[in-house]
Design a protein around this motif. Structure first.
Motif, PDB file in Angstrom:
ATOM      1  N   THR A  27      49.956  50.389  40.598  1.00 40.82           N
ATOM      2  CA  THR A  27      49.165  49.434  41.361  1.00 40.82           C
ATOM      3  C   THR A  27      50.055  48.342  41.929  1.00 40.82           C
ATOM      4  N   MET A  29      49.609  44.339  42.326  1.00 40.61           N
ATOM      5  CA  MET A  29      48.794  43.171  41.998  1.00 40.61           C
ATOM      6  C   MET A  29      49.236  42.051  42.926  1.00 40.61           C
ATOM      7  N   ALA A  42      52.612  47.043  39.279  1.00 36.33           N
ATOM      8  CA  ALA A  42      52.169  47.048  37.880  1.00 36.33           C
ATOM      9  C   ALA A  42      51.655  48.423  37.494  1.00 36.33           C
ATOM     10  N   ASN A  43      52.161  48.928  36.381  1.00 37.45           N
ATOM     11  CA  ASN A  43      51.586  50.154  35.838  1.00 37.45           C
ATOM     12  C   ASN A  43      50.863  49.867  34.523  1.00 37.45           C
ATOM     13  N   PHE A  45      48.030  48.526  33.710  1.00 42.96           N
ATOM     14  CA  PHE A  45      46.727  48.176  34.267  1.00 42.96           C
ATOM     15  C   PHE A  45      45.701  49.084  33.614  1.00 42.96           C
ATOM     16  N   VAL A  57      45.668  43.514  33.403  1.00 41.52           N
ATOM     17  CA  VAL A  57      47.016  43.803  33.876  1.00 41.52           C
ATOM     18  C   VAL A  57      47.960  42.939  33.051  1.00 41.52           C
ATOM     19  N   CYS A  58      49.133  43.482  32.758  1.00 42.07           N
ATOM     20  CA  CYS A  58      50.129  42.752  31.976  1.00 42.07           C
ATOM     21  C   CYS A  58      51.215  42.250  32.913  1.00 42.07           C
ATOM     22  N   VAL A  77      44.055  43.965  42.909  1.00 44.03           N
ATOM     23  CA  VAL A  77      44.830  45.126  42.499  1.00 44.03           C
ATOM     24  C   VAL A  77      44.535  46.257  43.477  1.00 44.03           C
TER      25      VAL A  77
END
Length: 172
Positions: A27, A29, A42-43, A45, A57-58, A77
């Motif tokens: 993704t 973000m 970001a993975n 998620f 999401v981190c 996202v």
């Protein structure tokens, strides 16, 4: 087992190798800070809840996106399609110029928050930060979904990350 046998830490390289076996979606973000768009790949998620609709999401505490998303409180996202590897790679690199980072990429402003969504993404969501949690060197940001949309029909492939590389996952 004693608590001393259960405590300790695993070597980071081994941890990364073990988690690399887990395929994850990719993704982008995005958020806004002082009118400037910030974005990252970001993975980490995931969906959290259907009622209310929540996702997480981190975000790495050491990147500029961290302060931006916590400051704004709104974010979007975009779930990337298999054809969008170059976009994932661009936003995975640190040190990009904030003002030109979206050049050459089709984007739209989310209808509720104005945060950037990537054109051609499989889907997108706009979120309001619901809660944040300490996650070691990351912050776990949980968001309430305010609006969402699906991308163009007929593009069934998703971009995934597996064994330290981007791959296409066909919808078959």
């Amino acid at each position: 087992m004693s608590s001393s046998e259960l405590s300790g830490s695993v070597p980071p390289a081994e941890f990364r190798a073990a988690l690399g076996q887990f395929a994850s979606g990719i993704t982008i973000m995005s958020t806004l800070q002082d009118g400037v768009s910030h974005a990252m790949t970001a993975n980490a998620f995931s969906s959290v809840s259907l009622d209310p609709p929540l996702v997480l999401v981190c975000v790495d505490k050491g990147v500029r996106m961290h302060a931006a998303v916590l400051d704004c409180g709104y974010w979007a996202v975009s779930v990337l399609a298999g054809t969008q590897r170059e976009i994932a790679e661009r936003f995975a690199r640190s040190g990009r110029d904030l003002y030109s980072q979206f050049e050459g990429i089709g984007t739209s402003a989310g209808p509720k928050t104005g945060c950037v969504v990537v054109d051609g993404a499989l889907s997108w969501l706009e979120c309001r930060t619901w809660a944040t949690y300490d996650g070691g060197d990351h912050t776990i940001v949980v968001g309430e979904v305010l609006s969402l949309g699906a991308g163009e029909p007929g593009n069934p492939s998703a971009l995934i990350y597996h064994r330290s590389d981007y791959r296409k996952l066909n919808g078959d």
